[in-house]
Scaffold this motif. Structure first.
Motif, short mmCIF file in Angstrom:
data_model
loop_
_atom_site.label_atom_id
_atom_site.label_comp_id
_atom_site.label_asym_id
_atom_site.label_seq_id
_atom_site.Cartn_x
_atom_site.Cartn_y
_atom_site.Cartn_z
N LEU A 216 0.83 -1.20 0.00
CA LEU A 216 0.00 0.00 0.00
C LEU A 216 0.87 1.25 0.00
O LEU A 216 0.54 2.25 -0.65
N LEU A 217 1.95 1.20 0.74
CA LEU A 217 2.88 2.32 0.73
C LEU A 217 3.36 2.61 -0.69
O LEU A 217 3.44 3.76 -1.12
N GLU A 218 3.68 1.55 -1.40
CA GLU A 218 4.26 1.70 -2.73
C GLU A 218 3.29 2.33 -3.72
O GLU A 218 3.72 3.04 -4.64
N ARG A 219 1.98 2.10 -3.52
CA ARG A 219 1.04 2.64 -4.48
C ARG A 219 0.23 3.82 -3.94
O ARG A 219 -0.75 4.25 -4.55
N SER A 220 0.66 4.38 -2.83
CA SER A 220 -0.04 5.53 -2.26
C SER A 220 0.26 6.80 -3.05
O SER A 220 1.29 6.90 -3.74
N ASN A 221 -0.62 7.74 -2.97
CA ASN A 221 -0.48 9.02 -3.66
C ASN A 221 0.75 9.76 -3.15
O ASN A 221 0.90 9.97 -1.95
N GLN A 222 1.62 10.18 -4.06
CA GLN A 222 2.83 10.90 -3.68
C GLN A 222 2.68 12.41 -3.85
O GLN A 222 3.55 13.17 -3.43
#
Length: 365
Positions: A216-222
């Motif tokens: 989830l971290l990897e695909r969270s909004n940046q």
């Protein structure tokens, strides 16, 4: 597992009771922490002494809660209320939907924040029965392409608690566990993200625990502010800025206390024993006391009830206060009475309350 008793019985809903041994240890270490000549509150968060405290707390939390290796543990600030915004900001893109299970006031607050970022909808609601039940796991209707499904594991105001959690498959399940985290073993792998304010079962107010799956971290909004980005804190071991060092120290000591009690299995057994003492009085009162939650949805953390004769409630609360019981007033939005029996509330306090309730009924029937 016998615990010390103080001069009052603390049933506050939060901030709530802390273990007396933890408070006594903190008192002993307050001026000179582990030979540093300084208080834990004076140590640099970049120092070796504090680094040990920080990492010990994370490691103990992972071990006690059986957190799998593919999860990060973060120590944040802003309480669970900031998570109401951070979650949709990170995972709910414009035009996307997210399902919310509406079981009380905190779910409603989370739902309202999500409206600012995407399209939340209600997976299920218990509003029609005044939030006296928890929906069945098979009654939840959500979409396979939802950004996530959100629930509140324990409802402090209404006194209901999930006994089992749904399997949402590829849709991340997110839970606000502020009021029952670490009160019993759970399968963390069912969740994409768990968050909790510390001030009920983990320590003093000021620390928020987030347990988040790495994918989830990897695909969270940046494209969000740095301080509201979970990756910022994950990459820096929650040390991107000055953390609430004293709160994390206390959290670590509460976890040590849980460990010494025998872990979550022992804590869960004790919590069941404590709640039973009070629920048995309610159930055996012939209607003198009336519990709000339906039996199959009852919380082990927050026991909510009213007196059948509402004119006696003020007398009950006044006499309870005189007898040393603190925090028994129900939430201002619903009234009545509430006994919050979190991990740190000793069995003896719950026994004393059950005996007081029995005496009060006898003297007022």
């Amino acid at each position: 597992m016998k615990q010390s008793i103080r001069s009052v019985y603390n049933f506050n809903a939060g901030p709530s009771a802390l273990p007396l041994p933890v408070l006594e240890k903190a008192q002993q270490e307050l001026v000179d922490f582990r030979g540093t000549g300084m208080s834990i509150m004076e140590l640099s968060h970049r120092s070796k002494a504090y680094d040990d405290v920080h990492n010990e707390a994370i490691a103990r939390l992972k071990r006690l809660f059986s957190i799998p290796d593919n999860y990060e543990v973060l120590f944040l600030q802003g309480g669970a209320s900031l998570q109401f915004s951070m979650i949709p900001m990170s995972f709910l893109n414009p035009g996307q939907k997210a399902g919310y299970v509406m079981t009380g006031a905190w779910a409603e607050k989370a739902f309202d924040e999500a409206k600012l970022f995407g399209e939340p909808y209600q997976v299920a609601s218990t509003k029609e029965n005044n939030h006296s039940t928890i929906p069945g796991v098979n009654d939840l209707q959500y979409n396979e392409d939802d950004a996530y499904v959100h629930l509140t594991s324990n409802n402090t105001i209404y006194g209901t608690q999930w006994k089992e959690f749904p399997d949402t498959g590829d849709v991340p399940l997110i839970a606000d566990m502020s009021s029952d985290i670490m009160s019993k073993p759970i399968d963390v792998s069912k969740f994409g993200l768990i968050y909790a304010g510390a001030q009920k079962n983990l320590g003093p107010s000021g620390v928020t625990v987030v347990i988040i799956r790495k994918d989830l971290l990897e695909r969270s909004n940046q494209e969000i502010p740095t301080m509201l980005n979970y990756n910022t804190h994950a990459k820096s071991n929650s040390l991107y800025h000055t953390p609430p060092t004293f709160g994390i120290y206390m959290l670590g000591e509460v976890l040590r206390w849980i460990d010494e009690l025998g872990g979550l299995e022992a804590v869960a057994k004790q919590n069941e024993e404590k709640a039973k003492l009070i629920y048995d009085v309610i159930d055996g009162s012939g209607g003198f006391y009336r519990g709000h939650a339906e039996p199959e949805s009852r919380s082990l953390m927050n026991i909510t009830f009213k007196l059948a004769d509402e004119s006696l409630e003020k007398k009950f609360l006044d006499q309870a206060k005189e007898a040393g019981f603190v925090g028994l007033n129900g939430h201002r939005s619903v009234g009545g009475c509430r006994a919050s029996t979190y991990n740190s509330v000793p069995v003896e306090a719950c026994l004393a309350l059950s005996e007081f309730m029995t005496r009060f009924q006898k003297n007022n029937s």
